[in-house]
Design an enzyme around this catalytic site. Structure first.
Site, short mmCIF file in Angstrom:
data_model
loop_
_atom_site.label_atom_id
_atom_site.label_comp_id
_atom_site.label_asym_id
_atom_site.label_seq_id
_atom_site.Cartn_x
_atom_site.Cartn_y
_atom_site.Cartn_z
N TYR A 48 -2.19 -1.14 10.51
CA TYR A 48 -2.40 -1.25 9.14
C TYR A 48 -0.87 -0.66 8.54
CZ TYR A 48 -4.10 -0.98 4.28
OH TYR A 48 -4.30 -1.32 2.94
N SER A 104 0.83 -1.19 -0.01
CA SER A 104 0.01 0.11 0.13
C SER A 104 0.86 1.18 0.01
CB SER A 104 -0.90 -0.17 1.22
OG SER A 104 -1.36 1.47 1.58
P1 NAI Z 1 -11.17 -6.04 0.10
O1 NAI Z 1 -11.76 -5.82 1.38
O2 NAI Z 1 -12.18 -5.94 -1.16
O3 NAI Z 1 -10.55 -7.31 -0.26
C1 NAI Z 1 -9.57 -7.79 0.66
C2 NAI Z 1 -9.68 -9.33 0.86
O4 NAI Z 1 -8.92 -10.12 1.73
C3 NAI Z 1 -11.15 -9.89 0.74
O5 NAI Z 1 -11.45 -10.68 -0.35
C4 NAI Z 1 -11.09 -10.47 2.47
O6 NAI Z 1 -11.98 -11.70 2.43
C5 NAI Z 1 -9.65 -11.09 2.16
N1 NAI Z 1 -9.00 -11.53 3.42
C6 NAI Z 1 -9.07 -10.70 4.40
N2 NAI Z 1 -8.62 -11.55 5.58
C7 NAI Z 1 -8.33 -12.65 5.07
C8 NAI Z 1 -7.50 -13.77 5.39
N3 NAI Z 1 -7.36 -14.02 6.78
N4 NAI Z 1 -7.47 -14.80 4.65
C9 NAI Z 1 -7.64 -14.72 3.36
N5 NAI Z 1 -8.19 -13.71 2.88
C10 NAI Z 1 -8.56 -12.60 3.67
O7 NAI Z 1 -10.32 -4.82 -0.14
P2 NAI Z 1 -9.41 -4.46 -1.51
O8 NAI Z 1 -9.04 -3.08 -1.38
O9 NAI Z 1 -9.49 -5.34 -2.66
O10 NAI Z 1 -7.99 -5.04 -0.63
C11 NAI Z 1 -6.90 -5.90 -1.41
C12 NAI Z 1 -5.55 -5.70 -0.87
O11 NAI Z 1 -5.10 -4.44 -1.53
C13 NAI Z 1 -5.30 -5.43 0.69
O12 NAI Z 1 -4.33 -6.15 1.08
C14 NAI Z 1 -5.36 -3.94 0.95
O13 NAI Z 1 -4.54 -3.52 2.01
C15 NAI Z 1 -4.57 -3.68 -0.33
N6 NAI Z 1 -4.88 -2.36 -0.48
C16 NAI Z 1 -6.09 -1.55 -0.93
C17 NAI Z 1 -6.09 -0.43 -1.31
C18 NAI Z 1 -7.42 0.42 -1.66
O14 NAI Z 1 -7.44 1.66 -1.84
N7 NAI Z 1 -8.32 -0.60 -1.99
C19 NAI Z 1 -4.94 0.45 -1.28
C20 NAI Z 1 -3.75 -0.19 -0.92
C21 NAI Z 1 -3.64 -1.49 -0.67
C1 BGC Z 2 -6.32 1.55 2.41
C2 BGC Z 2 -7.42 2.41 1.73
C3 BGC Z 2 -7.09 3.70 1.47
C4 BGC Z 2 -5.50 3.74 0.72
C5 BGC Z 2 -5.07 5.28 0.55
C6 BGC Z 2 -5.12 1.72 1.15
O1 BGC Z 2 -3.96 1.06 1.57
O2 BGC Z 2 -6.40 0.24 2.65
O3 BGC Z 2 -8.46 2.19 2.73
O4 BGC Z 2 -8.06 4.57 0.68
O5 BGC Z 2 -4.67 3.01 1.33
O6 BGC Z 2 -5.20 5.92 1.77
#
Ligand code: NAI
Ligand code: BGC
Length: 266
Positions: A165, A152
């Protein structure tokens, strides 16, 4: 130019939603055989796998908690049982449990670190063990296995109210670099992606309405990201087009990490 990952096997964790879902879909569209890991929501993962198969691809959905050593071992075993090997790991799973530091419970600290950081370690370790067991597959890729860690912008940008986080993502940075240093001579290629604000379930409250306007002030490029923005970068990092890219974090953030507060000040 089309990027082909034909017959390469990919495991994408946390792929029932958001970035993981888009990555699994995109890798499959490039010809990869995809294991779609889900934690709590089977249905979208099963539906995506079924759709990929209907379209002539190969995909399975696999339940598993990335913070559990036995689950991660099983995820890799089931992937190999289904498709014969593993070429690409997208270690994507992650979550937030936000609180001011004085109010942050140990449980919430541990949950975030276990999933976001220990989960990355476990997935990378099991993928590496499989890469070694199967040996090189030069007819598919120059690398002997590829690992993409989902970090991230908060591996670099401190984030008040999100210490667990930010610490987990900062940890991914040096985990990734250390593994890349340790495993490069085996041609195991390791990189990370650092997304900025991409509209998914994790930040739904901040990407809509008035909150979205405030968020846009932090994004020089002037739009909130879409999961496909990240999936495109994952596709490139998984392919031989990036074969000389190793130990790098690719920021996919519309410039969020450029200190946008300094545009008119400082
Ligand atoms: P999301 O909430 O849609 O996806 C996260 C996924 O991780 C979900 O499918 C969830 O079931 C899974 N997960 C959570 N705990 C778990 C576990 N113990 N075992 C297996 N799977 C698990 O959110 P998003 O945005 O798709 O997040 C995906 C990745 O991207 C995360 O690592 C998040 O930190 C990262 N990220 C997201 C950003 C954003 O702005 N959406 C920005 C920077 C990083
Ligand atoms: C976080 C989001 C956030 C983004 C930018 C990600 O790592 O999961 O919630 O919007 O960073 O701050």
């Amino acid at each position: 130019m089309n990027i082909s990952l034909s017959k390469q096997v990919a495991l994408v964790t946390g792929a029932s939603s958001g970035l993981g879902y888009a990555c699994a879909e995109t890798l499959a569209a490039a010809g990869a055989w995809v294991a779609i890991n889900y934690h709590s929501h089977a249905e979208p993962a099963e539906a995506l796998a079924a759709r990929i198969r209907e379209q002539g691809g190969q995909a399975i959905a696999l339940a598993g908690d990335v913070s559990s050593e036995s689950d991660v071992k099983r995820l890799v075993e089931q992937t190999v049982e289904a498709f014969g090997a593993l070429d690409i790991l997208v270690a994507n799973s992650g979550l937030q449990k936000d609180a001011a530091i004085a109010d942050m419970s140990l449980e919430d600290w541990n949950t975030v670190i276990s999933t976001n950081l220990t989960g990355q370690f476990l997935c990378a370790r099991e993928a590496l063990r499989q890469f070694r067991r199967q040996g090189p597959r030069p007819w598919l890729s120059r690398a002997h296995g590829k690992i993409i860690h989902m970090s991230s912008v908060h591996q670099r940008i401190p984030w008040a109210g999100h210490a667990n986080y930010a610490a987990s993502k900062g940890g991914i940075d040096l985990l990734m670099q250390t593994l890349a240093q340790e495993l490069g001579s085996e041609r195991i290629r390791i990189n990370a992606i650092a997304p900025g604000a991409i509209a998914t379930a994790i930040n739904a409250e901040n990407t809509q309405g008035e909150a979205a306007k405030r968020l846009l002030e932090l994004i020089p490029y002037g739009r909130i990201g879409e999961p496909q923005d990240v999936a495109n970068a994952v596709l490139w990092l998984a392919s031989d087009l990036s074969d000389y890219v190793h130990g790098t974090t690719l920021f996919i953030d519309g410039g969020m990490s450029l200190y946008p507060e300094f545009r008119n000040n400082g």
